[in-house]
Structures are given as C-alpha cells and as structure tokens.
Motif scaffolding. Structure first.
Motif, PDB file in Angstrom:
ATOM      1  N   ILE A  15      12.605   6.014  34.014  1.00  0.00           N
ATOM      2  CA  ILE A  15      12.013   5.055  35.076  1.00  0.00           C
ATOM      3  C   ILE A  15      10.947   4.281  35.003  1.00  0.00           C
ATOM      4  CG2 ILE A  15      11.645   5.213  37.735  1.00  0.00           C
ATOM      5  CD1 ILE A  15      13.375   7.803  37.723  1.00  0.00           C
ATOM      6  N   ALA A  16      10.059   5.193  34.448  1.00  0.00           N
ATOM      7  CA  ALA A  16       8.684   4.340  34.154  1.00  0.00           C
ATOM      8  C   ALA A  16       8.845   3.280  33.197  1.00  0.00           C
ATOM      9  CB  ALA A  16       7.684   5.303  33.728  1.00  0.00           C
ATOM     10  N   GLY A  17       9.653   3.470  32.314  1.00  0.00           N
ATOM     11  CA  GLY A  17       9.953   2.446  31.067  1.00  0.00           C
ATOM     12  C   GLY A  17      10.825   1.317  31.411  1.00  0.00           C
ATOM     13  N   ARG A  18      11.147   1.408  32.896  1.00  0.00           N
ATOM     14  CA  ARG A  18      12.167   0.398  33.428  1.00  0.00           C
ATOM     15  C   ARG A  18      13.511   0.489  32.652  1.00  0.00           C
ATOM     16  NH1 ARG A  18      10.024  -0.977  38.211  1.00  0.00           N
ATOM     17  NH2 ARG A  18      10.740  -3.135  38.434  1.00  0.00           N
ATOM     18  N   THR A  19      13.865   1.376  31.712  1.00  0.00           N
ATOM     19  CA  THR A  19      15.209   1.570  31.268  1.00  0.00           C
ATOM     20  C   THR A  19      15.973   2.031  32.342  1.00  0.00           C
ATOM     21  OG1 THR A  19      14.218   2.618  29.441  1.00  0.00           O
ATOM     22  CG2 THR A  19      16.277   2.711  29.304  1.00  0.00           C
ATOM     23  N   LEU A  20      15.575   2.594  33.255  1.00  0.00           N
ATOM     24  CA  LEU A  20      16.371   2.794  34.588  1.00  0.00           C
ATOM     25  C   LEU A  20      15.419   2.073  35.590  1.00  0.00           C
ATOM     26  CD1 LEU A  20      17.350   6.572  34.406  1.00  0.00           C
ATOM     27  CD2 LEU A  20      18.836   4.614  34.069  1.00  0.00           C
ATOM     28  N   ALA A  21      16.117   0.867  36.033  1.00  0.00           N
ATOM     29  CA  ALA A  21      15.416   0.355  37.165  1.00  0.00           C
ATOM     30  C   ALA A  21      15.705   0.636  38.374  1.00  0.00           C
ATOM     31  CB  ALA A  21      15.797  -1.469  36.890  1.00  0.00           C
ATOM     32  N   PRO A  22      14.960   0.362  39.465  1.00  0.00           N
ATOM     33  CA  PRO A  22      15.164   0.705  40.750  1.00  0.00           C
ATOM     34  C   PRO A  22      16.384   0.458  41.290  1.00  0.00           C
ATOM     35  CG  PRO A  22      12.893  -0.451  40.736  1.00  0.00           C
ATOM     36  CD  PRO A  22      13.635  -0.421  39.203  1.00  0.00           C
ATOM     37  N   GLY A  23      17.297   1.369  41.801  1.00  0.00           N
ATOM     38  CA  GLY A  23      18.554   1.185  41.967  1.00  0.00           C
ATOM     39  C   GLY A  23      19.687   1.430  40.940  1.00  0.00           C
ATOM     40  N   ALA A  24      19.166   1.855  39.908  1.00  0.00           N
ATOM     41  CA  ALA A  24      20.026   1.771  38.616  1.00  0.00           C
ATOM     42  C   ALA A  24      20.722   3.394  38.709  1.00  0.00           C
ATOM     43  CB  ALA A  24      19.483   1.783  37.454  1.00  0.00           C
ATOM     44  N   ARG A  25      21.884   3.335  38.508  1.00  0.00           N
ATOM     45  CA  ARG A  25      22.783   4.768  38.493  1.00  0.00           C
ATOM     46  C   ARG A  25      22.134   5.685  37.169  1.00  0.00           C
ATOM     47  NH1 ARG A  25      27.462   7.664  37.432  1.00  0.00           N
ATOM     48  NH2 ARG A  25      28.142   8.445  39.349  1.00  0.00           N
ATOM     49  N   ILE A  26      21.974   6.896  37.887  1.00  0.00           N
ATOM     50  CA  ILE A  26      21.359   7.896  36.728  1.00  0.00           C
ATOM     51  C   ILE A  26      22.489   8.336  35.953  1.00  0.00           C
ATOM     52  CG2 ILE A  26      20.058  10.157  36.683  1.00  0.00           C
ATOM     53  CD1 ILE A  26      18.080   8.027  37.822  1.00  0.00           C
TER      54      ILE A  26
ATOM     55  N   PRO B  82      14.697  -4.583  50.786  1.00  0.00           N
ATOM     56  CA  PRO B  82      15.136  -6.018  50.590  1.00  0.00           C
ATOM     57  C   PRO B  82      14.030  -6.837  49.894  1.00  0.00           C
ATOM     58  CG  PRO B  82      14.334  -5.790  52.783  1.00  0.00           C
ATOM     59  CD  PRO B  82      14.502  -4.212  52.158  1.00  0.00           C
ATOM     60  N   LEU B  83      12.726  -6.624  50.112  1.00  0.00           N
ATOM     61  CA  LEU B  83      11.773  -7.483  49.338  1.00  0.00           C
ATOM     62  C   LEU B  83      11.123  -6.891  48.410  1.00  0.00           C
ATOM     63  CD1 LEU B  83      10.725  -8.733  52.900  1.00  0.00           C
ATOM     64  CD2 LEU B  83      11.720 -10.051  51.145  1.00  0.00           C
ATOM     65  N   THR B  84      10.915  -7.853  47.373  1.00  0.00           N
ATOM     66  CA  THR B  84      10.194  -7.205  46.208  1.00  0.00           C
ATOM     67  C   THR B  84       8.684  -6.818  46.457  1.00  0.00           C
ATOM     68  OG1 THR B  84       8.803  -7.840  44.495  1.00  0.00           O
ATOM     69  CG2 THR B  84       9.937  -9.365  45.641  1.00  0.00           C
ATOM     70  N   LEU B  85       8.403  -5.409  46.252  1.00  0.00           N
ATOM     71  CA  LEU B  85       6.888  -4.994  46.161  1.00  0.00           C
ATOM     72  C   LEU B  85       6.656  -4.713  44.827  1.00  0.00           C
ATOM     73  CD1 LEU B  85       4.560  -4.939  48.392  1.00  0.00           C
ATOM     74  CD2 LEU B  85       5.058  -2.624  48.310  1.00  0.00           C
ATOM     75  N   ALA B  86       7.152  -5.555  44.063  1.00  0.00           N
ATOM     76  CA  ALA B  86       6.860  -5.365  42.468  1.00  0.00           C
ATOM     77  C   ALA B  86       5.408  -5.197  42.170  1.00  0.00           C
ATOM     78  CB  ALA B  86       7.487  -6.202  41.758  1.00  0.00           C
ATOM     79  N   ALA B  87       4.627  -6.183  42.891  1.00  0.00           N
ATOM     80  CA  ALA B  87       3.234  -6.188  42.875  1.00  0.00           C
ATOM     81  C   ALA B  87       2.643  -4.906  43.051  1.00  0.00           C
ATOM     82  CB  ALA B  87       2.671  -7.018  44.174  1.00  0.00           C
ATOM     83  N   ILE B  88       3.242  -4.035  43.777  1.00  0.00           N
ATOM     84  CA  ILE B  88       2.547  -2.630  43.791  1.00  0.00           C
ATOM     85  C   ILE B  88       2.927  -1.507  42.461  1.00  0.00           C
ATOM     86  CG2 ILE B  88       2.909  -0.724  45.614  1.00  0.00           C
ATOM     87  CD1 ILE B  88       0.845  -2.234  46.720  1.00  0.00           C
ATOM     88  N   GLY B  89       3.755  -2.138  41.915  1.00  0.00           N
ATOM     89  CA  GLY B  89       4.425  -1.650  40.691  1.00  0.00           C
ATOM     90  C   GLY B  89       5.500  -0.800  40.894  1.00  0.00           C
ATOM     91  N   PRO B  90       5.928  -0.165  39.712  1.00  0.00           N
ATOM     92  CA  PRO B  90       7.178   0.612  39.934  1.00  0.00           C
ATOM     93  C   PRO B  90       6.729   1.875  40.791  1.00  0.00           C
ATOM     94  CG  PRO B  90       6.363   0.682  37.769  1.00  0.00           C
ATOM     95  CD  PRO B  90       5.511  -0.019  38.360  1.00  0.00           C
ATOM     96  N   ARG B  91       7.658   2.223  41.719  1.00  0.00           N
ATOM     97  CA  ARG B  91       7.627   3.669  42.487  1.00  0.00           C
ATOM     98  C   ARG B  91       8.066   4.572  41.520  1.00  0.00           C
ATOM     99  NH1 ARG B  91       7.571   3.458  48.193  1.00  0.00           N
ATOM    100  NH2 ARG B  91       6.307   1.587  48.660  1.00  0.00           N
ATOM    101  N   LEU B  92       7.493   5.024  40.607  1.00  0.00           N
ATOM    102  CA  LEU B  92       8.050   5.951  39.691  1.00  0.00           C
ATOM    103  C   LEU B  92       8.641   7.195  40.371  1.00  0.00           C
ATOM    104  CD1 LEU B  92       5.072   6.122  37.026  1.00  0.00           C
ATOM    105  CD2 LEU B  92       7.223   4.613  37.206  1.00  0.00           C
ATOM    106  N   ASP B  93       7.882   7.532  41.337  1.00  0.00           N
ATOM    107  CA  ASP B  93       8.171   8.624  41.881  1.00  0.00           C
ATOM    108  C   ASP B  93       7.396   9.021  43.021  1.00  0.00           C
ATOM    109  OD1 ASP B  93       7.493  12.008  40.262  1.00  0.00           O
ATOM    110  OD2 ASP B  93       7.547  11.597  42.248  1.00  0.00           O
ATOM    111  N   ARG B  94       7.856   9.133  44.308  1.00  0.00           N
ATOM    112  CA  ARG B  94       7.179   9.280  45.414  1.00  0.00           C
ATOM    113  C   ARG B  94       5.991  10.190  45.417  1.00  0.00           C
ATOM    114  NH1 ARG B  94       6.036   5.179  49.505  1.00  0.00           N
ATOM    115  NH2 ARG B  94       4.242   6.140  50.373  1.00  0.00           N
TER     116      ARG B  94
END
Lengths: 478, 478
Positions: free
Chosen positions: A21-32, A78-90
C-alpha cells in the motif's frame, strides 16, 4: 520471550500488505490479494492471512466488503486528498492522534494527547483577562485587527524575544491564529509544489500533514538526543537541496530532546552552506527549566524563522500564534494572511496580551515546570515497571518517548487501549520512515490516573497473548 | 466637460505602461523606458510622460530610483509571491483596500472598508457574552475544540440553515476561523494547481487574492443586476471546465445586487450540465430585508457548498466562520483544517453561540437593516449631488456601487482622497477584467460623516483640474 522477540507470521503478512500500500502497488480502492492466494504466495496458513487482514481492517488500512473481499481503504472518498499523502493505515495516519484526542469524550483518558489538562492551566488568570476585556474598549471586541496583529502584544513578544537574544522588533513579528497557521503561512510564502522540506524523524505528526498539504516533498533526518544526526543532515542538504529545515530545537516533540549548542552551530553552518532556511517551532520553550540555545538567536533571525504560541501554557481555546522573520518578508506574509484568513483575531490577541502583561505568567511557569518534573519522574517509574524504556529523560516539558518491550507493535497496543477509552500516541505517527513502531509518546501531565497504566498493561498482555496464539499453530505446522 | 470625457494623454501614457506590466513585457524590477524615449515613441511631451510616471509611482506600480530612472515595482522582494499574481499596480492590487482600511488610524474615514463601524455593532450583547464566558466552564476557556467545532454552535447553525431551506445537519457543518478560512479550506480540498475557478466580475477582491494563492486560474463572468450573465457563464463553463463557481448570491460584494430566482435556477442547471461545483458565500445574507433564493437551498446542498460568518453583524474581532457541505467531504475538510490550523477557536465559537442563543440577534438585525436602509438613501443622495450614479439601488446591505462622472479614474481619485485621510475602494480592485475603473464601492454605514463627501468632491475636482492642465498644453501643441 521468544514469542515476542521475532516478527510473527501474522505481523509479517500484515507488513507485506502495508508495504504494497505504501509503495502504491496497491492503490486506494484496490482489491487485496485473496486469502488463499496470499497464503500460498507467503507460504503461511490461510488462518494466518485471515488474522493479518483482520488486523489491517482494525487499523483502518483495508476494508472488508462482505461477499467481495478486502480492499485498500480510502477510495470511497470522492475528492482527492492526495495532497495529504497516502492514508497508509489509519492507525499511523499523521492525523490519527489529533482526531482521537480531540474527539475523545469526557470519560476518556488521553496520555497520547499533546496538551495540558485544563486543570493545570491558569484558569483564574484567564477569567480575569476576560472580565477586563468585557470592560475594555469597544474596538477590541468588535473590530478587525491591524494587518500584523495587535500592536501591544507584538511589543510584548518583541521584548520576550529580545530577552532570548532574538533581535525581532515588533515590526518583524506577525500574529497568526496559531503556531500551525504560522507554519502554514511560511509554507505558502516559501514553497513551490515539489520543493523539499527536511523534518526530524521522529517529529510532530502535524508537520508531515501540513507539508504534504502544500505538496512538498518531506524528507526525514534521524533525530538524536543532541539534535539531528549531522551526517544525515548534511547528506540530505546535498541530495535534496531543501527549501527549509523544520525543527523544534528545544524539548522536541515527541522525544523531549533538546538540540545541543554545538549541534545548533553546525546545523546553521550547514544550512548556510546549502542555502537552506530553518523554521524553528518554539512551542515548548517556556517549559524549559533553563533556556537552551535558540537557532534564531545564534543566527540573528536571518536564515531562521521563529514561530510560537501560548496554546500549551495559557489556553488552547484562545487561538493566537506568532512568527518572527526577516523584515523584508513581513509584507508578503501579511498579504498571504489577509488573502487566506483575513487577519488574526483581535479579541484573542488582546486576551493573550492581558494575560502576559498581568505579571503572573512567570510565577505560573515556575510552578508548572516543577509540577511537570514530578509528573515526568512518576510516569517514567510507572512505565519502567511495565517494561517500557524511555529513549532519554527529558530536561522538562510534556513528553516522554518510551519503547515497548521487543515484539510489541505500538499501533496495535494503541488500538487495544482505545477500546478501553485510553488514547495513546503510537510512535509511527511521528516517524516518516515508520521506524518508531515500538515507541509511544506519553504526555506526563495527562498520565496521572493509574488507570492509564492498568489499561496499557492489559493492552500489552493482550497483544503478547495474541502473538503467542498466532505463533503456536505456525510452530505446529512447520 | 470635454476635458473629463476623453482619456487624457497622461492617462494614455500611464495605461500603456500598465498594460506592458500586466502583459509582463515589463517584468517586476524591469527598467521603464526613459522619459525622453517614451515621449518620442508616444508622440507626447516629456512633461506628459513625467506626470504619467509620477502617477504610476503614486499608485505603487513603479518605483523611482534617484539618478537611475523608473522600475517596475515588486522585484526587491526576495521571495516569489507570483502565486498572488502580478502586482500590476498597488492601487488596484486586490489587497490594497484591505491593507489601507485595516491600517487606518483613528482619524481616518473609511467609506471604502467592508464592515460596520464598531458603534453599529451589538457591543453590550457581546460584553454580556464575555461575562458569561468568564463564569463558564473551564474547558470552554482552556481546551481545544472538537475537530468539527463547538457542537452547540453547529446545532444552532443547522437550525438557522434549516429555516432557510438548507438541509445541513450539525454533522455537515464545520466551524472555521472565518468565512475566508472556510473558502481557503474548500480551495485546498477541491483545487489542484492550474484548475479554473469562475468568479463574478466585479467580485470581492479577496476572492482573487485567495484563489491566486492556490495557483488557480481565475476567470471572471460579467455580473448583472440579476446575477451572472448567463450566456457568458455558459460559455465560461464550456471553455474552461472550472472546478467551481464562487459567488455571493445575495447582496453581492461590491454591487449589492441579488441573484434572481430564475438566474439561480439556470446557474444550477448549467453547473450540473458541466459538472462544476458552486461555492456560495453568504456573508451578507442576514442583512437582506427579505430572504432571496439560496443556491444551497435550491440545490439541497449537493453541488453547492455554503459558507458564512458573523464578522459583519456581530464582531470582526471574534473570529468564527462556518461551512456546510456534502457529508462525505466533511472528514477531509476537517483533516485539512487540523493539518493547517489545528482547529478553530473554542472560545470564539462559544462567544458566538452565547450571542446567537440569547435571543437579541433577531431584534438587533431588524434595527440594523432599518438603519442601513436610511444610510443607503442618504449616501445615494449625497453621491448624486456630486455627479456619481449608482449602478443600482440595492435591496439592502452595506454597499453602494457608484460610477464617477466620465473621464475620472477611481484609482486616482482614491489616491487623492487617501492624502486627506479618507480611504475609498476603487472599482478595479474588484474587477478581474479591470473594467470598473470609474466605479467606487461605498460602505453606507461608514459614510455618515459629511467630510467623506467634501474630500471626495475635492479629489474629483483636483483630478479634473489635473487632467485639464495636462490637456491644455497638448491642445496648444497639436
């Protein structure tokens, strides 16, 4: 204690997913990957994968959609908060601690929060200031403040800074709504998207969130008990050409360490050699038992920008911060302040001024420092009894940075404690490199209640048993 | 009146330089053509060019370096504030009016400012709220606010919005430090650098400054007495694919016009067809004599984001704004708020809540509206006597948007008035297309003093004589 000294298989599976997830191999919303497939790929049992996925769900890193499988969290927004960076893990999101501590209800204990309990703050002095304001001039209650902010408060701050060797006249001080807003305005003033900023690792989690909102590239410099690791600092300056280095030089958040005079001198020399600026967040300076060398004082407020507020020692409900900087930058900073917030609050500035001017602040601070020193000692002893080791004993301030026994993951312990209404601050929320997974930050003023340590102990034991349970079948199988 | 009906030669020379600065043919810091050379190029006398350059210096567009010549202003500043856009001309800089009015001393009259005089505001009610706070709960004085902001105030705001047909529960309302900060957070949430935003032309000058700080492309839509010009609005949606349209639908700043129901309906239809959002700044809604259709109400707060504050009707010293928006955007907006300002002020929110809850707000508003209506009529009559024509007679509110007699430049008149301690708001600070050079915005509540009109008259006469003097030798020569 073999059980808790190795990464368990569950933890290894969870870490593998987190890494993707951190490396974006699995993007937000991607199936694990499916449980069956990932178990085969990792050479572990399906139950190990199921338990790892459950842990990731509990942490908020992934979500389960019944009948469909597991997905990386975050894509439903719905809206990109990509600016805040990946939400790796709440659980290790930079804002996790803020949200948990700010949202906590009355029955919740908050050793993970970053401020004093209201009972420790100068309640009566503030009420006196409020009553004075209620009898004061109408304009102070009703009108906008001048662009730089309430002149009497800037005058008083200039005298305070002068006493610390920082040559900022009132015209080089700009009032803001908070130290955070001061940093936000500095970022607006100095940064273009993609610029690099150096921060300490670990550092105050909000630095990362704020800088990422500015689309800055944030690079961590390992923090030592005497300040930043100078070799790493120099290498980062060379490699990244950062716009500025952001630090708490005194009673650093989260470690409580203070930059030594020798390190401060070298930091300034290196910054000068690489034409980097320095932003010094002096939020905890008033809690120091004796003053340490200010970067802004050594430098003469040329390459260094100095920010602060009284939200830690007076009131967090009264929003008022300040920034001192080069004279020729003041106008632009003020233009940005007007454009984006139309000025700081005159009423808040007036309250802070009344409070600081009434003479009781110094006495109050003396008492506060003594009380914090007692709480620091008590907290260290109680943590020691549970097997936690402080990284160092701070000279003062709010925070004790302590390591859990090996094999325990602070994020998981924090999640368990939260279920018992205790908000802890797990180390990786402060760590850009995610290398502080065994640490917790304790606010010694919020750790008086023995229940904090009872819950912590249960959370640690629960986690040890869980990893032992997980390890047992794996041993049988192997 | 021939003298004042044509562009004078001085004005033409000044305009030619301004155009080169605007078009970046002359970049900040660039040397302006010599007086001799430009006089020859323009076919005018050297004294005409000297007078034009003097005027540009007075406006702040260029600076004189003795012994060296004239230069475009702005390059001495070491750090790029390109994000705020070119400083074409300090007199029409979007922040000129803010700085002048906020910095004005006690003896200065401010018909150009955007707020009520303190004497018109509910001083005693606010003092009562302060005294209540001084007797209130410690946490309200000392602690951070919850992430969305003080729940009692959000509840009260939800009821107010419900009464206006806007379906925002307390969980869809986020408190901010001001309406400006609300807009800033929305821009952070929605905009990527380079995104387009539509604004009205003319519009509140700070909209431009704020959006440019976000590196947005700002496109103006001509504003008519019934709202935006719909053909131009549709064409801009097609041509630019804007992320959102930002407007004051009621008692628009600076014109005082209100969007008609038919226009509001069409605006929503067009926005939907082009998938644009709408940000409705409702700052002046409480000054309406009767409620006009809210875009947020027509739309059900789906495509429309609604922002407001009480800084115009309660106090500008108490910083507290709010935003109501789609439920699924709340969390991200709050994360951004925490990251960049660590929360709104609990003390301010508490004060606003005490004030609104005490029941006197409605009666106060009734009196305020009547008083503003009287001031509006009086101001219109006084301006008419000087030859200024209102663009329309607003239904209410603070502002009257009035045109100077032909041939007079509002920026120059404003500069002359400033020398006599009267701050006017020249039209082009509000106009993206710089097409409002003859207009001034009058705050009727700040125009009670006859001195405002005496100074205005002298500034107009002085400018007419100056243009007549300039024109006379030209006539002799031609």
């Amino acid at each position: 204690m073999q059980v808790s000294q190795d990464l368990t298989r569950v933890a290894a599976v969870a870490a593998a997913i987190r890494q993707r997830i951190a490396g974006r191999t699995l993007a937000p919303g991607a199936r694990i990957p499916s449980v069956r497939g990932f178990a085969a790929a990792m050479g572990v049992s399906k139950s190990t994968v199921v338990e790892a996925y459950d842990r990731l769900v509990a942490e908020g890193a992934i979500v389960s959609r019944p009948g469909s499988g597991f997905y990386v969290a975050g894509a439903a927004r719905p809206l990109t908060l990509a600016a805040i960076g990946p939400r790796l893990d709440r659980a290790v999101d930079p804002l996790w601690v803020s949200r948990q501590t700010l949202e906590a209800g009355a029955g919740v204990l908050k050793p993970g929060c970053g401020w004093l309990p209201p009972a420790w703050l100068p309640d009566e002095a503030l009420r006196r200031a409020l009553r004075g304001l209620a009898r004061g001039e109408a304009a102070d209650l009703l009108d906008y403040d001048e662009p730089l902010g309430h002149a009497p408060l800037r005058g008083l701050l200039a005298r305070r800074l002068h006493d610390q060797g920082i040559p900022a006249g009132p015209d080089r001080i700009v009032l803001t709504a908070s130290a955070t807003q001061a940093l936000d305005l500095i970022a607006r003033l100095l940064l273009e998207p993609g610029d690099t900023v150096l921060v300490d690792d670990p550092c105050y989690f909000n630095f990362r969130a704020l800088l990422q909102a500015h689309r800055a590239k944030v690079v961590g410099v390992p923090w030592t008990p005497a300040g930043p690791d100078l070799d790493a600092f120099a290498a980062s300056l060379r490699a990244h050409g950062p716009r500025f280095y952001l630090t708490n030089s005194a009673l650093q958040n989260p470690t409580g360490a203070t930059m030594s005079a020798a390190t401060a001198h070298r930091v300034l020399r290196l910054a000068e050699a690489h034409d980097a600026l320095i932003v010094e967040d002096a939020l905890f300076d008033d809690l120091e038992p004796d003053p340490s060398p200010r970067l802004a004082a050594l430098d003469g407020l040329d390459r260094v920008i100095h920010i602060g507020s009284f939200s830690k020692t007076l009131s967090a409900a009264v929003r008022c911060g300040h920034v001192a900087l080069r004279a020729e930058w003041v106008d632009r900073l003020v233009d940005l302040k007007l454009a984006t917030s139309f000025g700081s609050g005159r009423l808040s500035a007036n309250l802070v001024h009344r409070f600081l001017a009434d003479g009781s602040y110094r006495r109050y601070l003396d008492g506060l420092r003594a009380r914090l020193a007692d709480a620091m000692g008590l907290t260290a002893r109680r943590l020691g009894a549970l097997g936690l080791r402080p990284w160092l004993m701070p000279r003062g301030g709010l925070f004790l940075w302590a390591a859990l026994p090996a094999g325990l993951d602070a994020a998981v312990v924090a999640r368990r404690a939260l279920a018992e209404s205790v908000v802890l601050a797990p180390g990786n929320v402060f760590s850009l490199s995610q290398s502080a997974g065994r640490f917790l930050r304790f606010n010694v003023a919020q750790s008086a209640d023995p229940q904090v340590f009872a819950v912590l102990e249960r959370a640690m034991e629960g986690e040890m048993h869980a990893t032992a349970r997980e390890r047992a079948p794996a041993q049988v199988r192997s």
